[in-house]
Write a protein that holds these residues in place. Structure first.
Motif, PDB file in Angstrom:
ATOM      1  N   LEU A   1      41.140  34.046  39.769  1.00  0.00           N
ATOM      2  CA  LEU A   1      41.825  35.020  40.615  1.00  0.00           C
ATOM      3  C   LEU A   1      40.794  36.059  41.047  1.00  0.00           C
ATOM      4  O   LEU A   1      40.191  36.723  40.210  1.00  0.00           O
TER       5      LEU A   1
ATOM      6  N   VAL B   1      52.026  26.934  40.565  1.00  0.00           N
ATOM      7  CA  VAL B   1      51.600  28.335  40.551  1.00  0.00           C
ATOM      8  C   VAL B   1      52.206  29.027  41.765  1.00  0.00           C
ATOM      9  O   VAL B   1      52.078  28.538  42.893  1.00  0.00           O
TER      10      VAL B   1
ATOM     11  N   TRP C   1      42.575  27.421  31.968  1.00  0.00           N
ATOM     12  CA  TRP C   1      42.241  28.836  31.874  1.00  0.00           C
ATOM     13  C   TRP C   1      42.568  29.569  33.169  1.00  0.00           C
ATOM     14  O   TRP C   1      42.375  29.026  34.262  1.00  0.00           O
ATOM     15  N   ILE C   2      43.054  30.788  33.027  1.00  0.00           N
ATOM     16  CA  ILE C   2      43.160  31.721  34.140  1.00  0.00           C
ATOM     17  C   ILE C   2      42.072  32.768  33.949  1.00  0.00           C
ATOM     18  O   ILE C   2      41.997  33.421  32.902  1.00  0.00           O
TER      19      ILE C   2
ATOM     20  N   ILE D   1      41.305  28.305  36.795  1.00  0.00           N
ATOM     21  CA  ILE D   1      41.824  28.884  38.032  1.00  0.00           C
ATOM     22  C   ILE D   1      41.321  30.322  38.076  1.00  0.00           C
ATOM     23  O   ILE D   1      41.607  31.106  37.179  1.00  0.00           O
TER      24      ILE D   1
ATOM     25  N   LEU E   1      53.937  29.316  36.426  1.00  0.00           N
ATOM     26  CA  LEU E   1      53.058  30.472  36.272  1.00  0.00           C
ATOM     27  C   LEU E   1      53.121  31.306  37.548  1.00  0.00           C
ATOM     28  O   LEU E   1      53.172  30.754  38.649  1.00  0.00           O
TER      29      LEU E   1
ATOM     30  N   VAL F   1      51.118  34.516  39.553  1.00  0.00           N
ATOM     31  CA  VAL F   1      49.938  35.381  39.570  1.00  0.00           C
ATOM     32  C   VAL F   1      50.070  36.392  40.710  1.00  0.00           C
ATOM     33  O   VAL F   1      50.603  36.084  41.787  1.00  0.00           O
TER      34      VAL F   1
ATOM     35  N   GLY G   1      40.349  36.214  35.683  1.00  0.00           N
ATOM     36  CA  GLY G   1      40.600  37.256  36.665  1.00  0.00           C
ATOM     37  C   GLY G   1      39.403  38.177  36.826  1.00  0.00           C
ATOM     38  O   GLY G   1      38.889  38.709  35.837  1.00  0.00           O
TER      39      GLY G   1
END
Length: 300
Positions: free
Chosen positions: A217, A54, A174-175, A215, A86, A88, A177
């Protein structure tokens, strides 16, 4: 007893030292010493065999002469060169200081970021300055902000209390946010005496449909005290490492927890947080002891 000549030498030397230090903190470290900060870890709930790189960019704070569209595009190219799976973006794309020679329009910095590329995609969240500088959003007390619209216009999804499931080598993760925690400024006319956020941690994590790793954010790291062990890794910006950091200590940190979440890799109760030192700055155009950085995080 010090002589007049000795006194003048002392004063002159001190003055030159102050000038040199100021030149370094304003012109050299913020502009010329950007580096890649690397982390490697296997956080909780991380599947064996899932190797994920990442790359994260935080707190760009576009403005002239400090963070021009050309410099932002160059940073995007540096991020791509790290061969991430990825990418971000952790919020605060708009200027955070009035000490500028010119403003950068949202369309300009968004276009500069449009060159970011990664096999699993580029995802973003918003920061407090993306809300604070948006007069329309402040008046409406609602989005979408200009920053969100600009990012989506160039094809970069913005996650505000939302999640996305990704896969690498047949293994899912999974991300998640968060919406910003300080989005609305205090407003006496509306009886709002403090900052108001739109973040919904529980609601966001409820959208994760299975037990695969997450993860998170979150622009401001203060939310970490509420993040459950279920989340493998939290990534934040906002603090800029305090912008001035000596011997692992930052005198001023925009966090209710001071140096606890000021910078770097924090592990508490087997939960992992990484706070980026960011790329730009807010209030004062100064960095000392906390160089601008791109994060490279290797998981697995």
């Amino acid at each position: 007893m010090i002589t007049r000549r000795g006194f003048l030498r002392l004063v002159g030397g001190s003055f030159l030292s102050m000038v040199s230090l100021s030149a370094y903190a304003i012109g050299i470290e913020p502009m010329l010493l950007t580096h890649v900060k690397r982390y490697a870890l296997t956080p909780p709930h991380w599947p064996a065999g899932l190797k994920l790189r990442v790359v994260a960019l935080a707190d760009i704070h576009a403005c002239r002469p400090w963070m021009t569209p050309e410099r932002i595009a160059s940073l995007a190219a540096e991020a791509n060169a790290l061969q991430p799976d990825l990418i971000v973006l952790l919020g605060d794309y708009t200027a955070g200081t009035r000490l500028v020679t010119g403003w950068v329009r949202v369309a300009e910095w968004a276009e500069a970021l449009s060159g970011l590329e990664a096999p699993l995609g580029v995802f973003s969240i918003l920061g407090n300055h993306d809300w604070w500088t948006d007069i329309r959003a402040q008046r409406a007390e609602a989005g979408p902000t200009q920053s969100r619209q600009a990012l989506e216009h160039v094809g970069i999804p913005v996650l505000e209390n939302d999640v996305v499931r990704l896969e690498k080598d047949g293994q899912g993760f999974w991300i998640a946010g968060l919406a910003d925690q300080l989005a609305l400024l205090p407003n006496k006319a509306k009886a709002r005496h403090g900052f108001q956020g739109f973040d919904d941690l529980d609601g966001t994590l409820a959208k994760v449909a299975n037990s695969e790793p997450i993860i998170l954010l979150a622009h401001e790291p203060d939310i970490f005290t509420k993040v459950p062990w279920r989340v493998s890794l939290t990534l934040s910006g906002h603090t800029h490492g305090g912008q001035v950091r000596l011997f692992g200590y930052s005198p001023v940190v925009p966090s209710a927890y001071g140096n606890r979440f000021a910078y770097g890799h924090v592990v508490e109760n087997d939960r992992n947080l990484i706070v980026s030192g960011g790329l730009g700055f807010s209030i004062m155009p100064v960095r000392f002891g906390v160089r601008p950085e791109i994060l490279q995080i290797d998981l697995g």
